[in-house]
Scaffold this active site. Sequence first.
Site, short mmCIF file in Angstrom:
data_model
loop_
_atom_site.label_atom_id
_atom_site.label_comp_id
_atom_site.label_asym_id
_atom_site.label_seq_id
_atom_site.Cartn_x
_atom_site.Cartn_y
_atom_site.Cartn_z
N GLY A 45 -55.50 56.79 62.07
CA GLY A 45 -55.67 55.42 61.60
C GLY A 45 -56.34 55.42 60.25
O GLY A 45 -56.92 56.45 59.82
N GLN A 50 -61.60 51.79 53.58
CA GLN A 50 -61.83 53.25 53.46
C GLN A 50 -61.23 53.81 52.17
O GLN A 50 -61.59 54.90 51.75
CB GLN A 50 -61.26 54.00 54.68
CG GLN A 50 -61.98 53.67 55.97
CD GLN A 50 -61.41 54.42 57.16
OE1 GLN A 50 -60.43 54.00 57.73
NE2 GLN A 50 -62.01 55.54 57.49
N CYS A 92 -64.19 59.72 62.40
CA CYS A 92 -63.88 58.77 61.33
C CYS A 92 -63.65 59.56 60.04
O CYS A 92 -64.45 60.45 59.73
CB CYS A 92 -65.04 57.79 61.16
SG CYS A 92 -64.74 56.55 59.89
N LEU A 93 -62.59 59.21 59.33
CA LEU A 93 -62.30 59.94 58.09
C LEU A 93 -63.37 59.66 57.03
O LEU A 93 -63.50 60.43 56.08
CB LEU A 93 -60.90 59.56 57.57
CG LEU A 93 -59.75 59.94 58.52
CD1 LEU A 93 -58.43 59.38 58.01
CD2 LEU A 93 -59.66 61.46 58.70
N HIS A 134 -61.30 50.49 66.50
CA HIS A 134 -62.06 51.22 65.47
C HIS A 134 -61.67 50.71 64.07
O HIS A 134 -62.53 50.48 63.22
CB HIS A 134 -61.76 52.72 65.64
CG HIS A 134 -62.36 53.62 64.62
ND1 HIS A 134 -63.30 54.59 64.94
CD2 HIS A 134 -62.14 53.77 63.29
CE1 HIS A 134 -63.63 55.25 63.85
NE2 HIS A 134 -62.93 54.78 62.83
N GLU A 135 -60.35 50.52 63.87
CA GLU A 135 -59.87 50.10 62.53
C GLU A 135 -60.24 48.64 62.25
O GLU A 135 -60.62 48.31 61.12
CB GLU A 135 -58.36 50.31 62.41
CG GLU A 135 -57.87 51.74 62.63
CD GLU A 135 -58.60 52.78 61.80
OE1 GLU A 135 -59.10 52.45 60.71
OE2 GLU A 135 -58.71 53.94 62.27
N HIS A 138 -63.66 48.44 61.04
CA HIS A 138 -63.78 48.75 59.60
C HIS A 138 -63.60 47.48 58.76
O HIS A 138 -64.28 47.29 57.76
CB HIS A 138 -62.71 49.76 59.17
CG HIS A 138 -63.10 51.20 59.35
ND1 HIS A 138 -64.19 51.78 58.73
CD2 HIS A 138 -62.50 52.20 60.05
CE1 HIS A 138 -64.25 53.06 59.06
NE2 HIS A 138 -63.25 53.35 59.86
O1 K1U Z 1 -60.50 55.13 60.78
C1 K1U Z 1 -60.58 56.34 60.63
O2 K1U Z 1 -61.53 56.82 60.07
C2 K1U Z 1 -59.51 57.24 61.18
C3 K1U Z 1 -59.90 57.87 62.50
C4 K1U Z 1 -59.37 56.98 63.61
C5 K1U Z 1 -59.91 57.20 64.98
C6 K1U Z 1 -60.09 58.45 65.53
C7 K1U Z 1 -60.58 58.59 66.81
C8 K1U Z 1 -60.87 57.50 67.55
C9 K1U Z 1 -60.72 56.27 67.01
C10 K1U Z 1 -60.23 56.10 65.73
C11 K1U Z 1 -59.27 59.25 62.56
O3 K1U Z 1 -58.09 59.37 62.50
S1 K1U Z 1 -60.33 60.61 62.71
C12 K1U Z 1 -59.21 61.99 62.81
C13 K1U Z 1 -58.53 62.12 64.13
O4 K1U Z 1 -58.87 61.46 65.07
C14 K1U Z 1 -57.39 63.06 64.26
C15 K1U Z 1 -57.05 63.93 63.28
C16 K1U Z 1 -55.99 64.80 63.45
C17 K1U Z 1 -55.27 64.81 64.61
C18 K1U Z 1 -55.63 63.96 65.63
C19 K1U Z 1 -56.68 63.08 65.46
ZN ZN Z 2 -63.07 55.20 60.74
#
Ligand code: K1U
Ligand code: ZN
Length: 171
Positions: A45, A50, A92-93, A134-135, A138
């Site tokens: 996401g 972000q 979270c990225l 989560h998004e 944000h």
């Molecule tokens: O919003 C963001 O920062 C993105 C975040 C979204 C998210 C992850 C986990 C739970 C809720 C919301 C991410 O994508 S973190 C990276 C991640 O989860 C992932 C990366 C590579 C493969 C699979 C998952």
């Molecule tokens: Zn996030």
Amino acid sequence: MIRPILIHPDPRLKKLCEPVAEITDEVKRLAADMLETMYDAPGIGLAAPQVGVTKRVLVMDCIKDGPPEPMVLINPQVVWSSEDVSTYEEGCLSIPEQYADVKRPAAVTVRWMDLDGVEQERIFEGLWATCVQHEIDHLDGKLFIDYLGPLKRQMITRKMEKLKRERARGL
Ligand code: K1U
Ligand code: ZN
């Protein structure tokens, strides 16, 4: 175009984002760039703040195996939340390499506008439900660490401040 992802702490990640009034070419470009940035990261996401844009736009694709299912949600609103909750270890990225359990409604109904300006509504469950909440957080200036206790939150924030100092020095 891949856009740089802001790292916490950053005041732009704490802002309440503005609704999108009209689907312009700028909004379409933003959504395309956000999907490219999310897949490149990689993530499941990404929300507009972000990448430094305080508009109510989010993208997601929670398909791990199988053909991609990119989604663009404009002005998303949770219109129903389940009473039962589920716990997921979120990342979270904007807070790289930090993970914590967050409890949220297990299912939500979300209403949004798609890139054709058509209103959509869908029930999200499982990882999709966690991700969309989560998004949307944000877009309201809220991060998953805001659900943690103050000590854990402060510890993560300090680590991110250190990471940002190191990146600024090119380390
Ligand atoms: O919003 C963001 O920062 C993105 C975040 C979204 C998210 C992850 C986990 C739970 C809720 C919301 C991410 O994508 S973190 C990276 C991640 O989860 C992932 C990366 C590579 C493969 C699979 C998952
Ligand atoms: Zn996030």
